[in-house]
Design a protein around this motif. Structure first.
Motif, PDB file in Angstrom:
ATOM      1  N   MET A 109      39.513  38.103  44.855  1.00  0.00           N
ATOM      2  CA  MET A 109      40.347  37.257  43.742  1.00  0.00           C
ATOM      3  C   MET A 109      40.656  35.880  44.866  1.00  0.00           C
ATOM      4  SD  MET A 109      41.140  38.524  41.053  1.00  0.00           S
ATOM      5  CE  MET A 109      42.599  37.886  40.478  1.00  0.00           C
ATOM      6  N   LYS A 135      37.379  45.247  40.876  1.00  0.00           N
ATOM      7  CA  LYS A 135      37.441  43.964  41.551  1.00  0.00           C
ATOM      8  C   LYS A 135      37.045  43.860  42.963  1.00  0.00           C
ATOM      9  CE  LYS A 135      41.832  43.307  41.721  1.00  0.00           C
ATOM     10  NZ  LYS A 135      43.473  43.177  41.856  1.00  0.00           N
ATOM     11  N   SER A 191      42.441  31.803  44.764  1.00  0.00           N
ATOM     12  CA  SER A 191      43.092  30.489  44.433  1.00  0.00           C
ATOM     13  C   SER A 191      42.682  29.529  45.096  1.00  0.00           C
ATOM     14  CB  SER A 191      44.735  30.779  44.256  1.00  0.00           C
ATOM     15  OG  SER A 191      45.082  30.986  45.841  1.00  0.00           O
ATOM     16  N   ARG A 213      34.007  40.351  40.003  1.00  0.00           N
ATOM     17  CA  ARG A 213      34.014  41.777  39.631  1.00  0.00           C
ATOM     18  C   ARG A 213      32.582  42.167  39.454  1.00  0.00           C
ATOM     19  NH1 ARG A 213      38.914  43.526  37.953  1.00  0.00           N
ATOM     20  NH2 ARG A 213      40.656  42.118  37.824  1.00  0.00           N
ATOM     21  N   SER A 265      38.341  35.273  39.758  1.00  0.00           N
ATOM     22  CA  SER A 265      38.380  36.741  39.928  1.00  0.00           C
ATOM     23  C   SER A 265      36.682  36.858  40.179  1.00  0.00           C
ATOM     24  CB  SER A 265      38.762  37.579  39.042  1.00  0.00           C
ATOM     25  OG  SER A 265      38.023  37.594  37.914  1.00  0.00           O
TER      26      SER A 265
END
Length: 143
Positions: A131, A128, A133, A122, A120
């Protein structure tokens, strides 16, 4: 605690210039926290990171993510080089000049030669920005 994790924990509070790649050093981040399978880095938006619209370029955000992933993997103390096989990012907002960003990476799974990491990005107020993966695997032997 492994020797590798112990060494990395001693980097908490230090700049990335103490052990990162030359590019990681250019990013000028700070190691905020490390633990087994976890890293938290801090960065400030600089003029050379901005796009023509005046906010931090999404590609730079991707590089911040990559630094956090690399540190999180390093905490595991594994003997192999790890290579990204997949990196997926979603952007939710912009970050600006002099704005502080916190990038947190956490290993969420490991099966055989594969590791899954979630990241993440921020702002200081918790908003936010992105994000991500990522899936990684061990580097195959060169032939």
């Amino acid at each position: 605690m492994s020797k590798q994790l112990d060494f990395l924990k001693r980097m908490e509070g230090l700049s990335l210039e103490h052990g990162s790649s030359p590019f990681g050093q250019w990013l000028d981040g700070k190691v905020l926290k490390v633990d087994l399978g976890y890293s938290k880095l801090g960065f400030y938006g600089r003029l050379e990171m901005l796009n023509s619209a005046g906010f931090i370029h999404e590609g730079i955000i991707g590089l911040l993510v990559n630094e956090a992933i690399g540190l999180a993997i390093s905490t595991l103390g594994l003997p192999s080089l790890w290579c990204t096989t997949d990196l997926s990012m979603e952007f939710f907002g912009n970050a600006w000049l002099d704005e502080k960003l916190t990038v947190t990476a956490r290993v969420v799974g490991r099966e055989g030669p594969f590791i899954k990491i979630m990241v993440s990005v921020r702002k200081a107020d918790g908003t936010k920005v992105a994000m991500a993966s990522s899936d990684l695997t061990t580097k195959p032997e060169s032939g």
